[in-house]
Each structure stands twice: as C-alpha cells, then as structure tokens.
Scaffold this active site. Structure first.
Site, PDB file in Angstrom:
ATOM      1  CG  HIS A 125      69.973   7.343 114.292  1.00 56.35           C
ATOM      2  ND1 HIS A 125      71.039   8.048 113.708  1.00 56.35           N
ATOM      3  CD2 HIS A 125      70.580   6.357 115.291  1.00 56.35           C
ATOM      4  CE1 HIS A 125      72.145   7.870 114.347  1.00 56.35           C
ATOM      5  NE2 HIS A 125      71.900   6.713 115.279  1.00 56.35           N
ATOM      6  N   GLY A 166      86.381  18.911  78.194  1.00 57.06           N
ATOM      7  CA  GLY A 166      85.196  19.507  78.799  1.00 57.06           C
ATOM      8  C   GLY A 166      85.139  18.610  79.969  1.00 57.06           C
ATOM      9  CB  SER A 167      86.060  19.771  83.543  1.00 57.40           C
ATOM     10  OG  SER A 167      85.657  21.008  83.681  1.00 57.40           O
ATOM     11  CB  THR A 200      69.725  11.402  74.134  1.00 58.59           C
ATOM     12  OG1 THR A 200      69.771  11.790  72.812  1.00 58.59           O
ATOM     13  CG2 THR A 200      71.183  11.329  74.687  1.00 58.59           C
ATOM     14  N   GLY A 248      62.997   5.768  73.262  1.00 56.70           N
ATOM     15  CA  GLY A 248      63.837   6.010  74.400  1.00 56.70           C
ATOM     16  C   GLY A 248      64.703   7.064  74.358  1.00 56.70           C
ATOM     17  N   GLY A 293      82.050  15.071  81.021  1.00 58.27           N
ATOM     18  CA  GLY A 293      83.266  14.653  81.266  1.00 58.27           C
ATOM     19  C   GLY A 293      83.813  13.937  82.228  1.00 58.27           C
ATOM     20  CG  HIS A 318      65.418  14.651  85.935  1.00 58.06           C
ATOM     21  ND1 HIS A 318      66.563  14.412  85.581  1.00 58.06           N
ATOM     22  CD2 HIS A 318      65.302  15.822  86.605  1.00 58.06           C
ATOM     23  CE1 HIS A 318      67.175  15.034  86.160  1.00 58.06           C
ATOM     24  NE2 HIS A 318      66.590  16.065  86.733  1.00 58.06           N
ATOM     25  N   GLY A 361      61.501   8.502  64.997  1.00 58.51           N
ATOM     26  CA  GLY A 361      62.425   8.101  63.629  1.00 58.51           C
ATOM     27  C   GLY A 361      63.504   7.343  64.015  1.00 58.51           C
TER      28      GLY A 361
END
EC number: 1.8.1.4
Length: 568
Positions: free
Chosen positions: A537, A259-260, A122, A120, A264, A410, A116
């Site tokens: 490595h 909000g953290s 949000t 994709g 945030g 995901h 609608g």
C-alpha cells in the site's frame, strides 16, 4: 514484450518459471533451479546460459517418466535423434516460434527455426511492439493536452506538439531493437536460424528454399496477416491496414476505422491524440462487441464519447475506393442485416481493422492430407494437427494464429512451450481460459476468462450460480494520486466454491493488473485463499485485492492458506 525473472537454486528439478505451465497432474517441483527470463530470455540481456546437465523427474497421472535434459550452451544445440537432422523444426520465427525454440534448446533438443521474412513475425515488426510505441506517444500527448489534469497537479505546460517522423522512428526503432534481441537470444543458445519459405514435404520432412531437412517433430508457427473484406481496395496510402498504419506515414484530418475491436480501438487512441477525427464503422449493433458489455459501456463513455469520434453500427463497408485524382476516399455503407444501402462517406483515409487471417497458404499441407478450416489448421487441445480424415498427423503441431484458438502473441508462445513439454516426455494441456488479453488504450482494458453473459450461459447449462464482485479505481489511493480515478474492476465467480470464471478491468495500467487473476485461474487458486494475500500500500494492485475481498464465497479458506495467515 514482457519479461519475468525467477531465481532459485537446485540441481534436481525444473525452473520455477516452468511451474505455471505444468498440468494439474504433474508433481510440483519443490526446489527449482535456473535463472530465466520469460519472453526475452536471459541470453538477450547478456547472461550466459547454464552449461550444467540436469536430470528432471516428473510424475504424470500416477506414473513416472524420467527425462534427462541438457541445458544447452551458446556453442551447442543438443544432439539430434538418430536418422533426423533435428529433434525439432519450427516453421515461423515469430513470438510463438521463438518461445518454442528457446524452450526446446533448454530441454536439450537440437532445434532449427525457419523464417521466410524477418525474425519476430507480426507482433514484433507489424503488430503489438510498434503499436505500443505509438500508444506511448498518444498517452503522453493526452496528458500534456489535458489542461485540467495538469492544473490538478499544479503544473503549467505550454501547447504540446509532435514531430510525425520522430514518432514513426520511435516505433520503427523499437521494433528493430526487439527483433535483434529475439535473434540474439536464439543465436546465443545455438538455435539454427534458417532463411527461406518453409513447407512440409511429408512426414517429418521440411523444405526451405532449395534445401530439405528432417526433424523428429515439426511445429508450424506461421502466424497471420490482416484480413481485408471483399469490396475494399487497399492502396497502402489512403486505404490501409494496420501494417501500413504502424509506419505513420501520415496523420489524416479524418480517418474511418472499419472495426471497433482491439486494433481499431488502439488506433483510434493514437489518431485522436495526434489530432485526427475518427469515424468507426462496426458491423454489429454495438461498439467493442468482444468485450464484457459492462466494460464496453464504460469504455465507450471514456474512450469514445468525449473524443472526436463518431460511429456507424450495424453496417458493412461494402465498397471502399482509395483517394485519387483529387477525390477523397469513398466508403459505401450497407445495412448489415438487410444489405440495403445506408450511406456514403467521404473521408481522407480509411484503416481496415477487421481482424486477421491465418497465413497458411503454400505450407505443403496437401502433402500430409491436412485441410484447413477457413484457413486455420485444425488441431486438438495439445496443438497436434488433425488431417482431413479426423486423424492426428504424427509428430506435427501447429501453434499461434495459424490454428485460430487464440490469436495473441503470448498465447502462441505458451502453446509452443506446451508442445515442447509434450515432445520431451511430459504431457501438458494449456488452459486457454487463463490467458489474459489487453487493449492498450488510455485508460487500458484487460480481461481473462469469461464475460458475464458467457459465464451465465455456462452456469445455466451446468447448474451452478454466478456472482459478480466489483470495485472502483476511485477507491484506490494510488489511482487518485495520479488523478486517474476513472475505472472499474469486475470479477465473475462461483459463490459455492470460489472459482474465478472471469475478470475484466478498465482503468490505469489494467494490462498489468490482470495477471494476478490470470495466474489464479491457471493455478486453480480459489478466491477464499487468494483474498488472504497481502498487497503493498498504496499500489494499484489493491484494486484487484479489493476485488477478491469483495467476493462472497460459501467455502472456507484452505488449511494451507489459513496456516499462512496465522504465521503472518
């Protein structure tokens, strides 16, 4: 978006990329076939879909189910079951719906997806994709502004600056590109993209716009919207949600972030890098309450204390009034426990980062006797929708933010793929404890499984011991070469059998490093086996390697792992 590539050749079994999603009782595929991208599939990058017919045989809980699956071509989208317009109808074309649609066509289902708004959802348009573009900018700004860091490399850089509109355009352009990729990938496979607001009319029947269609199975994947607490007036200019912030229409001198959590923290990274001062307002007694406490403590020391950030904890923003008539944004704070007035802040802007709420209104749930719980659609472990009487609604599923099990893009995609496995004849239950999460600050934070307090609580209830292994980025050659030695990796595990209960990483590219641990949890791999694996490595992956090697497990490695070690 993330992509994974697997290449293998056989005509009698599942693609390799499917195997991590198999239930533990399913017989493993020994010689997989197919070329497949996860996330954005091959079609989005110009590969032609396979036109071969495949026959897949699965063994589930000591019984066999044979399924003939046709891999769709770009011109075909399967043939619908008799008496239905589609085999599968998906309401919502976000990342979850997209993942389900592509997997469904791959399994030979005639599939339609209803959107609608824009393809994709949000994540792509107002969430994880554009925010990563802004964070990419903030990361580079931090590096260029850090004179000590540059001098350590022998580099001299003049004062760094930025063009706000150029930064905003980068985020917008990325969202557009990924949105087009998602759309093209579905079109390439022949998924029918239907435009309109979708709603369930009754069993196996959906309406969008003035049209009515039927489907053998239906998936609700409508996502979520920013949650704005009562008393907060959002004007989209000076009092904003993440939807507005991602447009970066301004960079205020002083912004309060309510909000953290993930949202945030990421925006504090962006705003401080671009020159803003930030004030956190957190209802709980500590910042970053959703993270492992030890990681939170370290992250606060690195991400908050040295930056232009202050904070108020244990308080609610009971009322926020937008700036107008020359007056600043007014924020009234009250004690979170006593509700007594605490303070009043006057700032240039306020970002409401108090989480997200499910978007489930107007879906016609009353037509099938489904009652939401705090807006979330109730589902069982297989994402099957449960009605008001506690019974399963036949052929109806709900995935992603709308069910509230795990509000991550995901996770929604994984749930959608799991549902498609089920409707095509293969039982599948997704292990949510194996799904990783990440916060893309600088440095990054990532985690999978249980925090230390959660693991200890579980251990006490079930009667086993918990051990902790840790390793520092300061011991990693690649991190030191990058002058990025600040970081910690931590694993919570069972010493008796080597089960990984949780892994938490704070440091350079932590979001990329977590997947070895998450895949180990998903596949049930024990520490005593995975610690024998070899890592290149010098790489950052050795941080996780050292984490596994630091663990002390009572059980020996499996015979298979020991054989591999000898062979090497």
């Amino acid at each position: 978006m993330q992509s994974a590539l697997s290449i293998s050749f056989s005509q009698t079994s599942l693609p390799l990329a499917n195997r991590p999603l198999c239930s533990s009782n399913a017989a493993p595929s020994t010689t997989p076939r197919n070329l497949r991208f996860c996330g954005l599939r091959r079609e989005a990058f110009g590969f032609s879909p396979s036109k071969q017919l495949t026959s897949c045989r699965f063994q589930i809980q000591s019984r066999r189910i044979e399924v003939s699956a046709a891999a769709s071509s770009s011109a075909g989208n399967g043939a619908p079951s008799k008496s239905f317009d589609y085999d599968l109808i998906i309401i919502g074309a976000g990342v979850g719906g997209h993942g389900a649609a592509l997997h469904a066509v791959e399994k030979g289902l005639k599939t339609a997806i209803i959107e609608g708004d824009v393809v994709g959802g949000t994540c792509v348009n107002r969430g994880c994709v554009p925010s990563k573009a802004l964070l990419a900018v903030s990361g580079r700004m931090r590096e260029l502004q850090n004179e000590h860091h540059m001098k350590a490399f022998g580099l001299q850089v003049s004062a760094a600056g930025y063009d706000r509109q150029g930064v905003a355009d980068h985020a917008s352009n990325l969202a557009t590109k990924i949105r087009n990729n998602l759309t093209n990938s579905m079109k390439a496979l022949g998924v029918d993209i239907l435009t309109g607001f979708g709603a369930v009319l009754g069993p196996q029947k959906v309406k969008y716009g003035d049209n009515i269609i039927t489907g053998k199975d239906i998936i609700i994947a409508t996502g979520s919207v920013p949650f704005v607490p009562k008393g907060i007036e959002v004007d989209g200019k000076t009092v904003i949600t993440s939807d507005h912030a991602l447009k970066l229409e301004s960079v205020p001198d002083w912004i309060a972030i309510v909000g953290s959590g993930y949202i945030g923290l990421e925006f504090s990274d962006v705003y401080t890098a671009l020159g803003s001062e930030v004030t956190f307002i957190e209802a709980l007694d500590q910042l970053m309450p959703g993270f492992d406490p030890e990681i939170s403590k370290l992250a606060q020391r690195v991400l908050i204390n040295p930056r232009k950030i202050d904070y108020h904890t244990g308080v609610f923003a009971s009322k926020i009034t937008p700036a107008k008539d020359g007056k600043p944004v007014m924020i009234e704070l009250i004690d979170a426990k006593t509700k007594e007035p605490k303070d009043t802040l006057e700032v240039d802007a306020a970002l409401i980062a108090t989480g997200r709420a499910p978007f489930t209104n107007g879906l016609g749930l009353e037509n099938i006797n489904v009652v939401t719980q705090r807006g979330f659609i109730p589902v069982d472990e297989r994402m099957r929708v449960i009605d008001g009487n506690g019974k399963l609604v036949p052929h109806l599923y709900c995935i992603g933010d709308a069910n509230g099990k795990m509000m991550l893009a995901h996770a929604a995609s994984a749930q959608g793929i799991s549902v498609v496995e089920q409707v095509t004849g293969r039982d599948h239950v997704l292990n949510h404890h194996s799904i990783p999460a990440a916060c893309f600050t600088h440095p990054e934070i990532s985690m999978v499984g249980l925090t230390e307090p959660q693991a200890k609580e579980k251990a006490e209830k079930e009667g086993f011991k918990v051990s902790i292994a840790k390793t520092s980025f300061k011991a990693n050659t690649k991190a030191l070469a990058e002058n990025e030695g600040e970081g910690l990796a931590k694993m919570i595990y069972r010493p008796d059998n080597g089960e990984i209960l949780g892994v938490h990483i704070f440091g350079l590219h932590a979001a990329d490093l977590i997947h070895e641990a998450s895949n180990a949890i998903a596949l049930g791999t024990r520490i005593q086996d995975i610690k024998l694996a070899v890592h290149a490595h010098p790489t950052l992956s050795e941080v996780v390697d050292e984490l596994f090697k630091a663990a002390k497990v009572d059980s020996p490695a499996s015979v298979t792992a020991q054989s591999v070690k000898v062979a090497v």
